[in-house]
Design an enzyme around this catalytic site. Structure first.
Site, PDB file in Angstrom:
ATOM      1  N   GLU A  83     -17.762  -1.385  -1.826  1.00  0.00           N
ATOM      2  CA  GLU A  83     -17.265  -2.306  -0.807  1.00  0.00           C
ATOM      3  C   GLU A  83     -18.081  -2.138   0.459  1.00  0.00           C
ATOM      4  O   GLU A  83     -17.745  -2.696   1.492  1.00  0.00           O
ATOM      5  CB  GLU A  83     -15.777  -2.072  -0.549  1.00  0.00           C
ATOM      6  N   CYS A 115     -11.481  -0.537  -2.871  1.00  0.00           N
ATOM      7  CA  CYS A 115     -11.697   0.711  -3.633  1.00  0.00           C
ATOM      8  C   CYS A 115     -11.499   0.513  -5.133  1.00  0.00           C
ATOM      9  O   CYS A 115     -11.763   1.434  -5.916  1.00  0.00           O
ATOM     10  CB  CYS A 115     -10.753   1.793  -3.138  1.00  0.00           C
ATOM     11  N   HIS A 250      -6.139   7.453  -6.920  1.00  0.00           N
ATOM     12  CA  HIS A 250      -7.086   7.085  -5.870  1.00  0.00           C
ATOM     13  C   HIS A 250      -6.747   7.961  -4.659  1.00  0.00           C
ATOM     14  O   HIS A 250      -5.579   8.077  -4.284  1.00  0.00           O
ATOM     15  CB  HIS A 250      -6.962   5.597  -5.535  1.00  0.00           C
TER      16      HIS A 250
HETATM   17  N1  CAA Z   1       1.153  19.831  11.107  1.00  0.00           N
HETATM   18  C1  CAA Z   1       1.329  19.437   9.821  1.00  0.00           C
HETATM   19  N2  CAA Z   1       1.475  18.123   9.480  1.00  0.00           N
HETATM   20  C2  CAA Z   1       1.419  17.203  10.463  1.00  0.00           C
HETATM   21  C3  CAA Z   1       1.238  17.562  11.816  1.00  0.00           C
HETATM   22  C4  CAA Z   1       1.103  18.952  12.131  1.00  0.00           C
HETATM   23  N3  CAA Z   1       0.925  19.376  13.379  1.00  0.00           N
HETATM   24  N4  CAA Z   1       1.242  16.429  12.542  1.00  0.00           N
HETATM   25  C5  CAA Z   1       1.418  15.400  11.693  1.00  0.00           C
HETATM   26  N5  CAA Z   1       1.520  15.873  10.430  1.00  0.00           N
HETATM   27  C6  CAA Z   1       1.678  15.105   9.186  1.00  0.00           C
HETATM   28  C7  CAA Z   1       2.640  13.936   9.305  1.00  0.00           C
HETATM   29  O1  CAA Z   1       4.000  14.335   9.147  1.00  0.00           O
HETATM   30  C8  CAA Z   1       2.143  13.051   8.185  1.00  0.00           C
HETATM   31  O2  CAA Z   1       2.620  13.521   6.951  1.00  0.00           O
HETATM   32  P1  CAA Z   1       3.577  12.589   6.027  1.00  0.00           P
HETATM   33  O3  CAA Z   1       2.825  11.318   5.795  1.00  0.00           O
HETATM   34  O4  CAA Z   1       3.780  13.383   4.813  1.00  0.00           O
HETATM   35  O5  CAA Z   1       4.805  12.356   6.852  1.00  0.00           O
HETATM   36  C9  CAA Z   1       0.641  13.280   8.199  1.00  0.00           C
HETATM   37  O6  CAA Z   1       0.437  14.499   8.906  1.00  0.00           O
HETATM   38  C10 CAA Z   1      -0.142  12.174   8.902  1.00  0.00           C
HETATM   39  O7  CAA Z   1       0.431  11.977  10.153  1.00  0.00           O
HETATM   40  P2  CAA Z   1       0.603  10.511  10.761  1.00  0.00           P
HETATM   41  O8  CAA Z   1       1.202   9.601   9.730  1.00  0.00           O
HETATM   42  O9  CAA Z   1       1.253  10.607  12.070  1.00  0.00           O
HETATM   43  O10 CAA Z   1      -0.945  10.165  10.942  1.00  0.00           O
HETATM   44  P3  CAA Z   1      -1.624   8.919  11.615  1.00  0.00           P
HETATM   45  O11 CAA Z   1      -0.627   7.869  11.919  1.00  0.00           O
HETATM   46  O12 CAA Z   1      -2.471   9.430  12.721  1.00  0.00           O
HETATM   47  O13 CAA Z   1      -2.641   8.380  10.470  1.00  0.00           O
HETATM   48  C11 CAA Z   1      -3.204   7.455   8.339  1.00  0.00           C
HETATM   49  C12 CAA Z   1      -2.518   8.613   9.081  1.00  0.00           C
HETATM   50  C13 CAA Z   1      -2.329   6.196   8.474  1.00  0.00           C
HETATM   51  C14 CAA Z   1      -3.344   7.847   6.893  1.00  0.00           C
HETATM   52  C15 CAA Z   1      -4.599   7.191   8.982  1.00  0.00           C
HETATM   53  O14 CAA Z   1      -5.418   8.325   8.825  1.00  0.00           O
HETATM   54  C16 CAA Z   1      -5.318   5.973   8.401  1.00  0.00           C
HETATM   55  O15 CAA Z   1      -5.085   4.861   8.830  1.00  0.00           O
HETATM   56  N6  CAA Z   1      -6.197   6.196   7.382  1.00  0.00           N
HETATM   57  C17 CAA Z   1      -6.959   5.102   6.740  1.00  0.00           C
HETATM   58  C18 CAA Z   1      -6.097   4.243   5.841  1.00  0.00           C
HETATM   59  C19 CAA Z   1      -5.742   4.893   4.540  1.00  0.00           C
HETATM   60  O16 CAA Z   1      -6.359   5.873   4.116  1.00  0.00           O
HETATM   61  N7  CAA Z   1      -4.726   4.335   3.861  1.00  0.00           N
HETATM   62  C20 CAA Z   1      -4.331   4.824   2.563  1.00  0.00           C
HETATM   63  C21 CAA Z   1      -3.794   3.740   1.668  1.00  0.00           C
HETATM   64  S1  CAA Z   1      -4.983   2.380   1.531  1.00  0.00           S
HETATM   65  C22 CAA Z   1      -6.126   2.964   0.400  1.00  0.00           C
HETATM   66  O17 CAA Z   1      -5.874   3.896  -0.305  1.00  0.00           O
HETATM   67  C23 CAA Z   1      -7.432   2.295   0.319  1.00  0.00           C
HETATM   68  C24 CAA Z   1      -8.436   3.132   1.005  1.00  0.00           C
HETATM   69  O18 CAA Z   1      -9.120   3.925   0.389  1.00  0.00           O
HETATM   70  C25 CAA Z   1      -8.583   2.967   2.447  1.00  0.00           C
END
Ligand code: CAA
Length: 420
Positions: A83, A115, A250
């Protein structure tokens, strides 16, 4: 219809540099545990402009041919799932064909659906072989991507880059696919996309996780229905999903595999004729089983944790990681695989690990590929991220790898490091 079709061998390619994920967390003022425990990351591959989806794909495919001594004359199809291609028209696959000097008498094209694109290629290749149309020839399927969200974004710690090349044939030494069992689920959603002309993806992060889980449920249930009909699994003292020796997902970030596994178990617990958990709360609790995750999923994530997201290649990095560690123990056992591409499309499929998998994986030597990398500081990572995409640094390619040397008159020129 030929039933003995699948993956004969594989090889991986990674960028020469990586950043430690705890260094990145500290630089962003984030508790490192959020990236390590919260997302499951350890290291993140950093691709410079000389390492694009073509050079990574060509490096992986060349390594596949060299390591496994594949005669190019037996290849009738070359598909690249990506992609993050480099041209709106000319496919990455045609660059790879040229760089590897592969014969002209083959089908060459790219497949794209976020993906899921690599899995689309794998299914096209395996069904081409299974149908008999390949007339004994084999296919190369390469999944190659640069996952890029940009500096200081929520997606930043889930970036990565690399490629996995698969040799698909009637001699599935690594994994014999269960042809005809696959279950698919797709929907029209805006969870993650990359508008034309943009280098960085746009993502609705938390919604994308929900889309992944919804699509997984549909694809797994469709596979399970086919597998029950063919008596590959059954409702009994164990759930159908528990009857798979391992399940690969994935992996956009490693923690996602844990969420996915909980969701798959929930599907079984909700649908079981005599569910071991009567209430929704009890089902949720049982679905989260740490023992089940450790037994069926955890061992596949070592490469993903050290490379990061590789979009199309992420599922196949999990396969490489699993077989690298456990191919001897898994010989003859059935595993499940879940592919997801935003937008979205998902497919659940299964296969049986081959008797020669351990021998094949010993040749692929994953440790050596990772050991050749250099750890860089966050400052150096940021410098690389800010380089113009069309002016690669003049670095000599490492032995056996390809690099983009220049783009002149909109034509890309690649150089190869002499194989040692
Ligand atoms: N210690 C331990 N854990 C902690 C922590 C700390 N101090 N602070 C936060 N966490 C945990 C949270 O509880 C959370 O865990 P859970 O999901 O189990 O509750 C985890 O860390 C992540 O925290 P947030 O959800 O607050 O993180 P965020 O909002 O900053 O971003 C994300 C997370 C949405 C995955 C972001 O990184 C993102 O947008 N990534 C890209 C999109 C993606 O990968 N999507 C996946 C599905 S789509 C797909 O699969 C296609 C692809 O390849 C992109």
């Amino acid at each position: 219809m030929k039933r003995h079709v699948g993956i004969e061998a594989l090889a991986i390619a990674v960028p020469r540099r990586y950043v430690d994920i705890e260094d990145l967390a500290r630089a962003r003022g984030v508790d490192p545990a959020k990236y390590t425990a919260g997302l499951g990351a350890r290291e993140m591959a950093v691709a410079d402009p000389g390492e694009d989806s073509v050079s990574l794909a060509a490096t992986a495919a060349a390594r596949l041919l060299r390591t496994h001594q594949v005669d190019p004359a037996r290849i009738g199809m070359l598909v690249v799932g990506t992609e993050t291609g480099v041209d709106h028209s000319k496919p990455v696959a045609s660059h790879v064909q040229g760089l590897l000097k592969l014969p002209r008498t083959m089908r060459v094209y790219d497949t794209q659906h976020a993906c899921y694109g690599g899995t689309a290629g794998l299914m096209a290749a395996s069904e081409w072989i299974a149908s008999g149309a390949a007339a004994g020839r084999s296919a190369i399927v390469v999944c190659s991507d640069i996952a890029r969200y940009g500096l200081n974004t929520a997606g930043e710690p889930t970036q990565g880059a690399g490629a996995v090349a698969l040799l698909v044939s009637e001699q599935p030494d690594l994994l014999a696919l269960d042809v005809g069992l696959n279950g698919s689920c797709s929907m029209d959603v805006y969870d993650f996309w990359r508008p034309l002309g943009r280098r960085e993806a746009v993502v609705d992060g938390h919604y994308s996780i929900q889309c992944y889980l919804d699509a997984l449920s549909g694809a797994y249930r469709a596979w399970r229905q086919n597998a029950l009909t063919r008596e590959v699994v059954r409702w009994g003292s164990t759930l159908p999903g528990d009857q798979l020796a391992r399940i690969l997902y994935h992996v956009p970030f490693c923690k996602m595999a844990r969420k996915a596994h909980t969701q798959l178990r929930l599907c079984d617990l909700e649908d079981a004729p005599n569910s071991p958990a009567a209430t929704p709360e009890a089902r949720e609790e049982l679905a989260k089983s740490a023992a089940s995750y450790e037994a069926q999923v955890a061992s596949s994530l070592t490469l993903n944790a050290r490379i990061g997201n590789v979009y199309t290649a992420s599922l196949y990095l999990a396969l490489a990681g699993l077989l690298h560690k456990e191919s001897a123990a898994l010989s003859g056992q059935r595993i499940g695989l879940l592919s997801y591409g935003s937008g979205c499309a998902s497919e659940f499929f299964s296969g049986v690990v081959g008797e020669k998998a351990a021998w094949r994986m010993a040749q692929a030597d994953m440790e050596a590929v990772l050991a050749g990398r250099e750890r860089v500081s966050v400052q150096e990572y940021e410098r690389i991220m800010n380089l113009p995409y069309d002016a690669p640094e003049a670095l000599a390619p490492a032995a056996g790898t390809f690099r983009l040397a220049e783009i002149r008159d909109h034509k890309r020129r690649y150089v190869e490091g002499a194989a040692s």
